[in-house]
Scaffold this motif. Structure first.
Motif, PDB file in Angstrom:
ATOM      1  N   ILE A   1      -2.078   9.051  -0.779  1.00 40.77           N
ATOM      2  CA  ILE A   1      -0.708   8.646  -0.436  1.00 40.77           C
ATOM      3  C   ILE A   1      -0.711   7.444   0.500  1.00 40.77           C
ATOM      4  N   GLY A   2      -1.565   7.454   1.500  1.00 42.29           N
ATOM      5  CA  GLY A   2      -1.667   6.316   2.416  1.00 42.29           C
ATOM      6  C   GLY A   2      -2.057   5.047   1.671  1.00 42.29           C
ATOM      7  N   ARG A   3      -2.971   5.168   0.745  1.00 40.59           N
ATOM      8  CA  ARG A   3      -3.403   4.014  -0.056  1.00 40.59           C
ATOM      9  C   ARG A   3      -2.227   3.478  -0.886  1.00 40.59           C
ATOM     10  N   LYS A   4      -1.446   4.372  -1.486  1.00 45.72           N
ATOM     11  CA  LYS A   4      -0.281   3.935  -2.283  1.00 45.72           C
ATOM     12  C   LYS A   4       0.753   3.243  -1.393  1.00 45.72           C
ATOM     13  N   LEU A   5       0.988   3.784  -0.207  1.00 46.64           N
ATOM     14  CA  LEU A   5       1.913   3.138   0.724  1.00 46.64           C
ATOM     15  C   LEU A   5       1.387   1.774   1.153  1.00 46.64           C
ATOM     16  N   TYR A   6       0.082   1.704   1.404  1.00 53.80           N
ATOM     17  CA  TYR A   6      -0.528   0.432   1.780  1.00 53.80           C
ATOM     18  C   TYR A   6      -0.371  -0.583   0.645  1.00 53.80           C
ATOM     19  N   GLU A   7      -0.662  -0.172  -0.584  1.00 54.19           N
ATOM     20  CA  GLU A   7      -0.534  -1.065  -1.738  1.00 54.19           C
ATOM     21  C   GLU A   7       0.909  -1.531  -1.914  1.00 54.19           C
ATOM     22  N   ALA A   8       1.860  -0.642  -1.709  1.00 54.69           N
ATOM     23  CA  ALA A   8       3.279  -1.023  -1.787  1.00 54.69           C
ATOM     24  C   ALA A   8       3.624  -2.010  -0.674  1.00 54.69           C
ATOM     25  N   SER A   9       3.017  -1.847   0.485  1.00 56.69           N
ATOM     26  CA  SER A   9       3.235  -2.769   1.599  1.00 56.69           C
ATOM     27  C   SER A   9       2.694  -4.157   1.271  1.00 56.69           C
ATOM     28  N   VAL A  10       1.520  -4.209   0.673  1.00 60.27           N
ATOM     29  CA  VAL A  10       0.933  -5.490   0.264  1.00 60.27           C
ATOM     30  C   VAL A  10       1.841  -6.174  -0.760  1.00 60.27           C
ATOM     31  N   LEU A  11       2.322  -5.434  -1.729  1.00 61.24           N
ATOM     32  CA  LEU A  11       3.217  -5.990  -2.745  1.00 61.24           C
ATOM     33  C   LEU A  11       4.497  -6.527  -2.099  1.00 61.24           C
ATOM     34  N   TRP A  12       5.092  -5.745  -1.188  1.00 65.99           N
ATOM     35  CA  TRP A  12       6.294  -6.169  -0.481  1.00 65.99           C
ATOM     36  C   TRP A  12       6.034  -7.492   0.242  1.00 65.99           C
ATOM     37  N   ALA A  13       4.889  -7.588   0.917  1.00 67.68           N
ATOM     38  CA  ALA A  13       4.535  -8.802   1.662  1.00 67.68           C
ATOM     39  C   ALA A  13       4.354  -9.991   0.717  1.00 67.68           C
ATOM     40  N   LYS A  14       3.675  -9.783  -0.380  1.00 68.39           N
ATOM     41  CA  LYS A  14       3.458 -10.871  -1.340  1.00 68.39           C
ATOM     42  C   LYS A  14       4.776 -11.360  -1.927  1.00 68.39           C
ATOM     43  N   GLU A  15       5.674 -10.442  -2.211  1.00 69.97           N
ATOM     44  CA  GLU A  15       6.981 -10.824  -2.754  1.00 69.97           C
ATOM     45  C   GLU A  15       7.763 -11.711  -1.790  1.00 69.97           C
ATOM     46  N   ARG A  16       7.450 -11.625  -0.516  1.00 71.44           N
ATOM     47  CA  ARG A  16       8.128 -12.434   0.502  1.00 71.44           C
ATOM     48  C   ARG A  16       7.280 -13.624   0.927  1.00 71.44           C
TER      49      ARG A  16
END
Length: 158
Positions: free
Chosen positions: A106-121
């Motif tokens: 779960i932490g890894r999935k949240l981290y990956e979603a965080s990376v995606l959010w950052a890249k989108e911005r």
């Protein structure tokens, strides 16, 4: 286990606090001179600021309708010093998973979603702070490819 990630809502406030409080308790145990024991670690105003601004986000993880993890992100700009290259980066204020759901990805999935959010911005990096005592977090962040950029040093004077 079916995991769902989504943006947090107002109704998630208490559950987000419950999850982050677990980590706060670990920090208070390790460094009682630095971390207080609080019922609500995330102040309502701070929580609200994440839903009111496009450069901030709270991502929650749900399993069977139960909130089990949270990531709190915001975009930042480097200080405007001539010696620093201007840049925009994402800052991960919190990444926490309920203790009963840790080590399940779960932490890894949240981290990956965080990376995606950052890249989108168009962030040039994703940054966070982690305390030296927190070996579990240090291992996790190393496992996802993060490395130490700098360190804060201290000396007790009293």
């Amino acid at each position: 286990m079916e995991l769902q990630l989504r943006s947090a809502t107002w109704e998630d406030y208490d559950a987000v606090n419950r999850i982050i409080r677990e980590g706060q308790e670990e920090h208070a145990d390790a460094l009682p001179d630095r971390f207080a024991r609080l019922d609500h670690v995330v102040a309502m105003g701070w929580y609200r600021s994440f839903s009111d601004q496009p450069h901030k986000e709270i991502i929650v993880a749900e399993v069977a309708g139960e909130l089990v993890g949270v990531a709190m992100l915001e975009m930042k700009k480097s200080p405007t010093y001539e010696a620093l290259v201007p840049r925009s980066y994402a800052y991960l204020n919190e990444l926490a998973v309920s203790s009963s759901y840790q080590r399940q990805g779960i932490g890894r999935k949240l981290y990956e979603a965080s990376v995606l959010w950052a890249k989108e911005r168009e962030a040039v990096s994703l940054e966070l702070n982690v305390w030296e005592f927190n070996e579990k977090a240090l291992r996790f962040y190393a496992s996802v490819g993060m490395s130490t950029l700098n360190r804060t040093l201290t000396v007790n004077l009293i």
